[in-house]
Write a protein that holds these residues in place. Sequence first.
Motif, PDB file in Angstrom:
ATOM      1  N   LYS A 182       0.736  -1.012  -0.145  1.00 21.22           N
ATOM      2  CA  LYS A 182       0.024   0.062  -0.052  1.00 21.22           C
ATOM      3  C   LYS A 182       0.959   1.278   0.113  1.00 21.22           C
ATOM      4  O   LYS A 182       0.529   2.068  -0.711  1.00 21.22           O
ATOM      5  N   MET A 183       1.826   1.349   0.725  1.00 16.69           N
ATOM      6  CA  MET A 183       2.930   2.299   0.806  1.00 16.69           C
ATOM      7  C   MET A 183       3.665   2.524  -0.488  1.00 16.69           C
ATOM      8  O   MET A 183       3.951   3.643  -1.007  1.00 16.69           O
ATOM      9  N   TYR A 184       4.067   1.422  -1.031  1.00 17.68           N
ATOM     10  CA  TYR A 184       4.596   1.682  -2.470  1.00 17.68           C
ATOM     11  C   TYR A 184       3.749   2.070  -3.300  1.00 17.68           C
ATOM     12  O   TYR A 184       4.133   3.033  -4.111  1.00 17.68           O
ATOM     13  N   ASP A 185       2.433   1.600  -3.503  1.00 22.01           N
ATOM     14  CA  ASP A 185       1.692   2.255  -4.402  1.00 22.01           C
ATOM     15  C   ASP A 185       1.541   3.721  -4.153  1.00 22.01           C
ATOM     16  O   ASP A 185       1.215   4.437  -5.118  1.00 22.01           O
ATOM     17  N   ILE A 186       1.539   4.313  -2.899  1.00 22.33           N
ATOM     18  CA  ILE A 186       1.487   5.818  -2.598  1.00 22.33           C
ATOM     19  C   ILE A 186       2.435   6.315  -3.202  1.00 22.33           C
ATOM     20  O   ILE A 186       2.488   7.396  -4.048  1.00 22.33           O
ATOM     21  N   LEU A 187       3.753   6.005  -2.824  1.00 22.78           N
ATOM     22  CA  LEU A 187       4.958   6.499  -3.403  1.00 22.78           C
ATOM     23  C   LEU A 187       4.968   6.504  -4.837  1.00 22.78           C
ATOM     24  O   LEU A 187       5.253   7.538  -5.487  1.00 22.78           O
ATOM     25  N   HIS A 188       4.489   5.430  -5.323  1.00 21.96           N
ATOM     26  CA  HIS A 188       4.386   5.310  -7.108  1.00 21.96           C
ATOM     27  C   HIS A 188       3.529   6.350  -7.496  1.00 21.96           C
ATOM     28  O   HIS A 188       3.964   6.943  -8.647  1.00 21.96           O
ATOM     29  N   PHE A 224      11.817  -2.521   5.453  1.00 24.85           N
ATOM     30  CA  PHE A 224      10.741  -2.167   4.315  1.00 24.85           C
ATOM     31  C   PHE A 224      11.436  -0.991   3.404  1.00 24.85           C
ATOM     32  O   PHE A 224      11.397  -1.104   2.304  1.00 24.85           O
ATOM     33  N   TRP A 225      12.401  -0.304   4.000  1.00 26.64           N
ATOM     34  CA  TRP A 225      12.987   0.981   3.154  1.00 26.64           C
ATOM     35  C   TRP A 225      14.178   0.104   2.165  1.00 26.64           C
ATOM     36  O   TRP A 225      13.956   0.560   1.160  1.00 26.64           O
ATOM     37  N   GLY A 226      14.697  -1.030   2.715  1.00 30.64           N
ATOM     38  CA  GLY A 226      15.496  -1.725   1.757  1.00 30.64           C
ATOM     39  C   GLY A 226      14.817  -2.307   0.410  1.00 30.64           C
ATOM     40  O   GLY A 226      15.150  -2.750  -0.398  1.00 30.64           O
ATOM     41  N   LYS A 239      12.751  -0.669  -5.393  1.00 27.46           N
ATOM     42  CA  LYS A 239      11.612  -1.104  -6.149  1.00 27.46           C
ATOM     43  C   LYS A 239      11.239   0.154  -6.994  1.00 27.46           C
ATOM     44  O   LYS A 239      10.776   0.064  -7.976  1.00 27.46           O
ATOM     45  N   LEU A 240      11.143   1.170  -6.139  1.00 29.26           N
ATOM     46  CA  LEU A 240      10.761   2.721  -6.891  1.00 29.26           C
ATOM     47  C   LEU A 240      11.837   3.008  -7.915  1.00 29.26           C
ATOM     48  O   LEU A 240      11.517   3.380  -8.897  1.00 29.26           O
ATOM     49  N   LYS A 241      13.027   2.823  -7.489  1.00 36.66           N
ATOM     50  CA  LYS A 241      13.979   3.354  -8.174  1.00 36.66           C
ATOM     51  C   LYS A 241      14.333   2.614  -9.546  1.00 36.66           C
ATOM     52  O   LYS A 241      15.156   3.038 -10.508  1.00 36.66           O
ATOM     53  N   THR A 249      23.110   1.692   4.191  1.00 39.15           N
ATOM     54  CA  THR A 249      23.361   0.450   3.384  1.00 39.15           C
ATOM     55  C   THR A 249      22.138  -0.539   3.554  1.00 39.15           C
ATOM     56  O   THR A 249      21.734  -1.052   2.541  1.00 39.15           O
ATOM     57  N   THR A 250      21.446  -0.868   4.401  1.00 38.25           N
ATOM     58  CA  THR A 250      20.300  -1.796   4.379  1.00 38.25           C
ATOM     59  C   THR A 250      19.108  -1.211   3.994  1.00 38.25           C
ATOM     60  O   THR A 250      18.181  -1.763   3.219  1.00 38.25           O
ATOM     61  N   GLY A 251      18.764   0.203   4.551  1.00 35.39           N
ATOM     62  CA  GLY A 251      17.513   0.896   4.028  1.00 35.39           C
ATOM     63  C   GLY A 251      17.657   1.744   2.792  1.00 35.39           C
ATOM     64  O   GLY A 251      16.591   2.128   2.331  1.00 35.39           O
ATOM     65  N   LYS A 252      18.960   1.829   2.319  1.00 34.62           N
ATOM     66  CA  LYS A 252      18.954   2.260   0.860  1.00 34.62           C
ATOM     67  C   LYS A 252      18.752   3.949   0.791  1.00 34.62           C
ATOM     68  O   LYS A 252      18.451   4.345  -0.376  1.00 34.62           O
ATOM     69  N   PHE A 253      18.799   4.774   1.857  1.00 33.60           N
ATOM     70  CA  PHE A 253      18.587   6.091   1.726  1.00 33.60           C
ATOM     71  C   PHE A 253      19.690   6.863   1.153  1.00 33.60           C
ATOM     72  O   PHE A 253      20.880   6.244   1.222  1.00 33.60           O
TER      73      PHE A 253
END
Length: 573
Positions: free
Chosen positions: A254-260, A282-284, A289-291, A314-318
Amino acid sequence: MEQPSTDNKLIIYQVLPRLFGNTKTVNKPNGSIDENGSGKFNDISDKALQEIKNMGFTHVWFTGVIEHATMTDYSSVGIKADDPDIVKGRAGSPYAIKDYYDVDPDLAVDVKHRMTEYEALIKRTHTNGLKVIMDCVPNHVARTYGSDVKPAGVRDFGQDDDTTQAFSPKNDFYYIPAQHFTVPAGYNPGGDELKSPLKDGKFDEHPAKATGNDVFSASPSINDWFETMKLNYGVDYQNNRTPHFDPIPPLWNKMYDILHFWAAKGIDGFRCDMVEMVPFEFWGWVIPKLKAEYPDLVFIGEAYNSTLYTKYITTGKFDYLYDKVGLYDAIKRLTRNEPNATTWDINHVWHNDSNGIDSHMLRFMENHDEQRIASRDFAGNPWLAVPGMIVTATLSTGPVMVYFGQETGEPAAGTEGFSGDDGRSSIFDYWGVPEHQKWINNGKFDGGQLSADQKKLRSFYSSLLSTVHKSEALRTGEFYELMVANEHQPGFNTRMYIYARYTAKQRILVITNFNRTEQTITVKLPDDLLQKLNLSGSREFKDLLTGTNYNTNNINNGITLTLPATSGLLLEF
């Protein structure tokens, strides 16, 4: 560790649209939108954006765009009214999201076409050569959350929850089964000015849901984030924080869909709120996935636990994290002239961050959560921030951010309503920002009402940020710390900070003086740096901020410089 691209150092201008374009000057505490006014998307005109661009900024962070709970009634246009007992401030908190697929009606001239007006602002910002950052608020939502414009097929938060379960990885919320939510005692929403039949100290939520700041009780306190409900990413907080990430919890998608949804509108990046309250995993999962579809998307995390920074990168990919607990705190102490403040604190930050994360740190001296520099709570005088702002902007290749009004010396004086007289520009109340409004000059955005001193201050920010934007050494260069090499030099003291930034094509010596008095020092460059840069003999230095030239007959003996109180130099040589 993957390093962010340094081709273009992010120089971010943070704008709260509700305040930014508002020209009303009534400023009645707890005033309504009709009394105190609200800025609009349309106020952020081509002229405003060109002025921002001309200062050297590359990105604009539009804060508080997504629809959030408010005490203003928009039921006439089909938006369900909120219960003021669970709203903070007449305008409401931008971080109590009410509909992730909609924008704040306060910001629209024509409320029915509010999304069209925001889309036009995105396009206008891009046309003016700037990129757009907006909020992602992943940890919590308003207690009245419910999307009335969500795309077809989207399931709302909580729509499929089993509310008899305190925790289930399939639920979007955490529940306190069989208990009713209790509004904190003593809360007077909107102050005495708000007369509303809904203002009765009650809110019908059954069963109660956990509160945003990890309060698993039906009765949060008045000091909790009681206006919000915590979202469930599959962590059982009441059972040793046990993770349940396989299968992926429904909330993740659901959060992926919102950011997308927002990325598809042309957003260039997200500033993610309170990322440490959401699991790394979750962030990782969501950022790559969005990028995969939007490779240039930038993710900035609001983070405060420095022991976890590396893991979020590193894990969260920020891409970037706040450097609040670190450089901001060190520079604030120096700017305030606190007795034990020393520039070795800056060195401590740099050494801590030199394990590969320095370029990932976002630096600032103001934002919507922090006190204004010009407020009595911080420095009382915006000019005292000059050395700190130079360091903030030039210490590394990571981003630098300025909050609107900082460049005109806005002190955020007075009690706005829900926000007290605390040196912050309220994010909860309808308000005008007086010193910033002088720059707006009734929508001309030409600084026509600024004093000579304010124009000079704004010129300093423009000169600094434009120099950073244009300078290869400051955007992409290596860092060389010069404190140790100079600690025994005549005139050295621990209220000065000295370093070099350099590339093969450009070298800049940065010297800042946090002292409240003039200082003279002979700055030496160590032998290994002289050799690395192939330097010897006489040299000329030019201050990129003022154009002033300085000379030394022999670089091996250093260069003698006099710095005014609370000042700094960017010496190209």
